[in-house]
Design a protein around this motif. Structure first.
Motif, PDB file in Angstrom:
ATOM      1  N   ARG A  53       0.835  -1.202   0.000  1.00 30.36           N
ATOM      2  CA  ARG A  53       0.000   0.000   0.000  1.00 30.36           C
ATOM      3  C   ARG A  53       0.875   1.260   0.000  1.00 30.36           C
ATOM      4  O   ARG A  53       0.616   2.204  -0.739  1.00 30.36           O
ATOM      5  CB  ARG A  53      -0.928  -0.020   1.218  1.00 30.36           C
ATOM      6  N   GLU A  54       1.953   1.256   0.818  1.00 34.84           N
ATOM      7  CA  GLU A  54       2.875   2.395   0.842  1.00 34.84           C
ATOM      8  C   GLU A  54       3.546   2.583  -0.508  1.00 34.84           C
ATOM      9  O   GLU A  54       3.701   3.716  -0.978  1.00 34.84           O
ATOM     10  CB  GLU A  54       3.926   2.203   1.929  1.00 34.84           C
ATOM     11  N   ASP A  55       3.943   1.483  -1.137  1.00 33.05           N
ATOM     12  CA  ASP A  55       4.555   1.579  -2.474  1.00 33.05           C
ATOM     13  C   ASP A  55       3.587   2.177  -3.485  1.00 33.05           C
ATOM     14  O   ASP A  55       3.965   3.016  -4.308  1.00 33.05           O
ATOM     15  CB  ASP A  55       5.018   0.200  -2.960  1.00 33.05           C
ATOM     16  N   GLN A  56       2.334   1.764  -3.426  1.00 35.92           N
ATOM     17  CA  GLN A  56       1.333   2.299  -4.353  1.00 35.92           C
ATOM     18  C   GLN A  56       1.119   3.795  -4.109  1.00 35.92           C
ATOM     19  O   GLN A  56       0.994   4.575  -5.060  1.00 35.92           O
ATOM     20  CB  GLN A  56       0.015   1.538  -4.201  1.00 35.92           C
ATOM     21  N   GLU A  57       1.109   4.191  -2.823  1.00 38.97           N
ATOM     22  CA  GLU A  57       0.961   5.616  -2.504  1.00 38.97           C
ATOM     23  C   GLU A  57       2.159   6.419  -3.006  1.00 38.97           C
ATOM     24  O   GLU A  57       1.992   7.508  -3.564  1.00 38.97           O
ATOM     25  CB  GLU A  57       0.801   5.801  -0.988  1.00 38.97           C
ATOM     26  N   ARG A  58       3.366   5.855  -2.831  1.00 39.75           N
ATOM     27  CA  ARG A  58       4.571   6.542  -3.327  1.00 39.75           C
ATOM     28  C   ARG A  58       4.517   6.683  -4.846  1.00 39.75           C
ATOM     29  O   ARG A  58       4.879   7.719  -5.390  1.00 39.75           O
ATOM     30  CB  ARG A  58       5.832   5.775  -2.932  1.00 39.75           C
ATOM     31  N   TRP A  59       4.085   5.636  -5.534  1.00 46.83           N
ATOM     32  CA  TRP A  59       4.009   5.668  -7.000  1.00 46.83           C
ATOM     33  C   TRP A  59       3.005   6.724  -7.451  1.00 46.83           C
ATOM     34  O   TRP A  59       3.270   7.488  -8.376  1.00 46.83           O
ATOM     35  CB  TRP A  59       3.654   4.288  -7.532  1.00 46.83           C
ATOM     36  N   GLN A  60       1.851   6.768  -6.796  1.00 41.58           N
ATOM     37  CA  GLN A  60       0.846   7.775  -7.152  1.00 41.58           C
ATOM     38  C   GLN A  60       1.386   9.182  -6.906  1.00 41.58           C
ATOM     39  O   GLN A  60       1.173  10.083  -7.723  1.00 41.58           O
ATOM     40  CB  GLN A  60      -0.444   7.561  -6.353  1.00 41.58           C
ATOM     41  N   ARG A  61       2.094   9.371  -5.786  1.00 37.51           N
ATOM     42  CA  ARG A  61       2.678  10.680  -5.486  1.00 37.51           C
ATOM     43  C   ARG A  61       3.719  11.063  -6.539  1.00 37.51           C
ATOM     44  O   ARG A  61       3.761  12.195  -7.006  1.00 37.51           O
ATOM     45  CB  ARG A  61       3.295  10.656  -4.082  1.00 37.51           C
ATOM     46  N   TYR A  62       4.527  10.101  -6.969  1.00 31.57           N
ATOM     47  CA  TYR A  62       5.519  10.365  -8.012  1.00 31.57           C
ATOM     48  C   TYR A  62       4.823  10.744  -9.323  1.00 31.57           C
ATOM     49  O   TYR A  62       5.231  11.685 -10.001  1.00 31.57           O
ATOM     50  CB  TYR A  62       6.424   9.156  -8.229  1.00 31.57           C
ATOM     51  N   LYS A  63       3.757  10.013  -9.671  1.00 37.30           N
ATOM     52  CA  LYS A  63       3.057  10.314 -10.918  1.00 37.30           C
ATOM     53  C   LYS A  63       2.450  11.716 -10.885  1.00 37.30           C
ATOM     54  O   LYS A  63       2.404  12.396 -11.911  1.00 37.30           O
ATOM     55  CB  LYS A  63       1.980   9.267 -11.190  1.00 37.30           C
ATOM     56  N   LEU A  64       2.024  12.148  -9.711  1.00 39.89           N
ATOM     57  CA  LEU A  64       1.439  13.488  -9.593  1.00 39.89           C
ATOM     58  C   LEU A  64       2.490  14.596  -9.587  1.00 39.89           C
ATOM     59  O   LEU A  64       2.295  15.656 -10.176  1.00 39.89           O
ATOM     60  CB  LEU A  64       0.604  13.590  -8.313  1.00 39.89           C
ATOM     61  N   THR A  65       3.612  14.355  -8.906  1.00 41.13           N
ATOM     62  CA  THR A  65       4.592  15.426  -8.687  1.00 41.13           C
ATOM     63  C   THR A  65       5.842  15.298  -9.539  1.00 41.13           C
ATOM     64  O   THR A  65       6.523  16.289  -9.789  1.00 41.13           O
ATOM     65  CB  THR A  65       5.043  15.464  -7.216  1.00 41.13           C
TER      66      THR A  65
END
Length: 91
Positions: A53-65
């Protein structure tokens, strides 16, 4: 105090015999061994799911920023561990 719930587990004869032999060697009941094994499994799988779940959140944050820490910065930070000039964690 938490409430306990009885749950049955069906084992084939071979696994049951192995469990009984191990419980004798460990001087524990088969129930104790099964409970310990289930607790360890659940803890390990919960940790895996948290990490995923943390990895998915990090990936989403990277895709946004588009923000990321370079491999070079991480390598330099790790190389500094234990030295007198230890670097702060890169952000």
């Amino acid at each position: 105090m938490s409430k306990t719930i009885n749950t049955g587990v069906k084992l084939d004869e071979t696994l049951h015999a192995r469990l009984k032999a191990l419980s004798t060697a460990k001087e524990r009941t088969p129930h104790w061994l099964m409970k310990a094994a289930i607790e360890q499994y659940v803890e390990r799988e919960e940790a895996y799911e948290r990490e995923k779940r943390e990895d998915q959140e990090r990936w989403q944050r990277y895709k946004l920023t588009g923000q990321a820490i370079s491999n070079e910065a991480v390598d330099a930070w790790l190389a500094s561990w234990g030295s007198e000039s230890e670097l702060p964690c890169p952000k």
